[in-house]
Design an enzyme around this catalytic site. Sequence first.
Site, PDB file in Angstrom:
ATOM      1  N   LYS A   1     -35.097  23.582  53.738  1.00 41.11           N
ATOM      2  CA  LYS A   1     -34.748  24.893  54.486  1.00 41.11           C
ATOM      3  C   LYS A   1     -34.154  23.732  55.520  1.00 41.11           C
ATOM      4  O   LYS A   1     -32.851  24.365  56.477  1.00 41.11           O
ATOM      5  CB  LYS A   1     -36.042  25.351  55.066  1.00 41.11           C
ATOM      6  CG  LYS A   1     -36.642  26.264  53.927  1.00 41.11           C
ATOM      7  CD  LYS A   1     -37.166  27.476  54.343  1.00 41.11           C
ATOM      8  CE  LYS A   1     -38.662  26.364  54.996  1.00 41.11           C
ATOM      9  NZ  LYS A   1     -39.808  25.695  53.791  1.00 41.11           N
TER      10      LYS A   1
ATOM     11  N   ARG B   1     -44.108  33.309  58.886  1.00 42.07           N
ATOM     12  CA  ARG B   1     -44.920  32.615  57.388  1.00 42.07           C
ATOM     13  C   ARG B   1     -45.487  34.084  56.922  1.00 42.07           C
ATOM     14  O   ARG B   1     -46.637  33.258  55.693  1.00 42.07           O
ATOM     15  CB  ARG B   1     -45.128  31.495  57.811  1.00 42.07           C
ATOM     16  CG  ARG B   1     -44.205  30.228  57.359  1.00 42.07           C
ATOM     17  CD  ARG B   1     -44.964  29.109  57.396  1.00 42.07           C
ATOM     18  NE  ARG B   1     -44.500  27.853  57.118  1.00 42.07           N
ATOM     19  CZ  ARG B   1     -43.860  26.351  57.519  1.00 42.07           C
ATOM     20  NH1 ARG B   1     -43.577  27.195  57.693  1.00 42.07           N
ATOM     21  NH2 ARG B   1     -43.643  25.993  55.979  1.00 42.07           N
TER      22      ARG B   1
ATOM     23  N   ARG C   1     -50.370  23.546  50.433  1.00 40.97           N
ATOM     24  CA  ARG C   1     -49.156  24.023  51.023  1.00 40.97           C
ATOM     25  C   ARG C   1     -48.570  25.438  50.165  1.00 40.97           C
ATOM     26  O   ARG C   1     -48.019  25.936  50.370  1.00 40.97           O
ATOM     27  CB  ARG C   1     -47.775  23.078  51.718  1.00 40.97           C
ATOM     28  CG  ARG C   1     -48.313  22.562  52.821  1.00 40.97           C
ATOM     29  CD  ARG C   1     -47.880  21.449  53.292  1.00 40.97           C
ATOM     30  NE  ARG C   1     -46.201  21.448  54.011  1.00 40.97           N
ATOM     31  CZ  ARG C   1     -45.619  19.692  53.954  1.00 40.97           C
ATOM     32  NH1 ARG C   1     -45.257  19.492  53.095  1.00 40.97           N
ATOM     33  NH2 ARG C   1     -44.551  21.347  53.630  1.00 40.97           N
TER      34      ARG C   1
ATOM     35  N   ARG D   1     -44.253  12.159  55.866  1.00 39.19           N
ATOM     36  CA  ARG D   1     -44.503  13.581  57.056  1.00 39.19           C
ATOM     37  C   ARG D   1     -46.613  13.488  56.004  1.00 39.19           C
ATOM     38  O   ARG D   1     -46.685  13.227  54.859  1.00 39.19           O
ATOM     39  CB  ARG D   1     -44.577  14.911  57.051  1.00 39.19           C
ATOM     40  CG  ARG D   1     -43.460  14.567  58.284  1.00 39.19           C
ATOM     41  CD  ARG D   1     -42.780  15.795  57.277  1.00 39.19           C
ATOM     42  NE  ARG D   1     -43.897  17.143  57.007  1.00 39.19           N
ATOM     43  CZ  ARG D   1     -42.973  18.114  57.109  1.00 39.19           C
ATOM     44  NH1 ARG D   1     -42.158  18.760  57.040  1.00 39.19           N
ATOM     45  NH2 ARG D   1     -43.648  19.563  57.021  1.00 39.19           N
TER      46      ARG D   1
ATOM     47  N   ARG E   1     -40.063  12.671  49.843  1.00 39.91           N
ATOM     48  CA  ARG E   1     -39.254  12.494  51.284  1.00 39.91           C
ATOM     49  C   ARG E   1     -40.385  11.481  52.404  1.00 39.91           C
ATOM     50  O   ARG E   1     -40.994  11.097  52.115  1.00 39.91           O
ATOM     51  CB  ARG E   1     -39.768  14.116  51.280  1.00 39.91           C
ATOM     52  CG  ARG E   1     -39.232  14.153  53.617  1.00 39.91           C
ATOM     53  CD  ARG E   1     -39.175  15.951  54.405  1.00 39.91           C
ATOM     54  NE  ARG E   1     -40.685  16.461  53.499  1.00 39.91           N
ATOM     55  CZ  ARG E   1     -40.301  17.620  53.999  1.00 39.91           C
ATOM     56  NH1 ARG E   1     -39.459  17.899  54.162  1.00 39.91           N
ATOM     57  NH2 ARG E   1     -41.705  17.837  53.797  1.00 39.91           N
TER      58      ARG E   1
END
Length: 214
Positions: A13, A87, A171, A160, A126
């Site tokens: 996203k 969300r 998550r 992160r 990531r």
Amino acid sequence: MNLLIFGPPGAGKGTQSIHVAKKFDIRHISTGDLFRENIKNGTTLGKEAQGYMNRGELVPDELTIRMLESALNDNEKSGFILDGFPRTVAQAEALQRLLELRHQKLDKVLVLKVENDVIVKRLSGRRVCQKCGEVYHMSSRPTQVSGICDKCGSDQLTRRSDDEPAVILKRLETFWAQTAPVKAFYEKLGLVREINGDQQEQGVLASIESELAR
Ligand code: AMP
């Protein structure tokens, strides 16, 4: 043009929103980025949000909606792409009210479809530059020189904190339990456009562009 990009964490996203915002000269509003900025600046909001984020849970609706409202007020461009909001169905309803008050509406909701195993691989690889925020991936989007940011030259490329494997799983669980119903909310409004998110970055962008050209 007012867009919303929707999908599980790691669907791409953020990356796609940046491309779309640039191409159509609209603002990219990411609630995750806004929370991280607040944490970095040590604000009260940041302190309130941090615990939830570290655990892979959602920040309470009230705080999130208030932050989004002030971001919409700051919008100096004529359109936006919302990334990471709403969300929950309560957030989606609040967004409808906020837009109505501004005589605005959403044009399309882009839903990125990606399988769970691809997501885990993507998120665990990531890396983010601590200095300029540029996002890389160890295998699909590596830096030119190992460990050095292509954009600003910093050597502070880190994972992160919520991309740790245990938090990723939490998550995803949060997404399926609380966020997935948001798609049905927009389906009822006839706004959903599905995009195959399991392609190379440029392929996903091309699919989005052809959808927006329709
Ligand atoms: P993201 O960068 O979009 O993956 O968001 C990172 C984290 O910020 C999420 O796991 C949540 O803890 C929090 N967050 C971001 N957007 C929202 C939202 N709309 N509602 C609640 N929490 C959010």
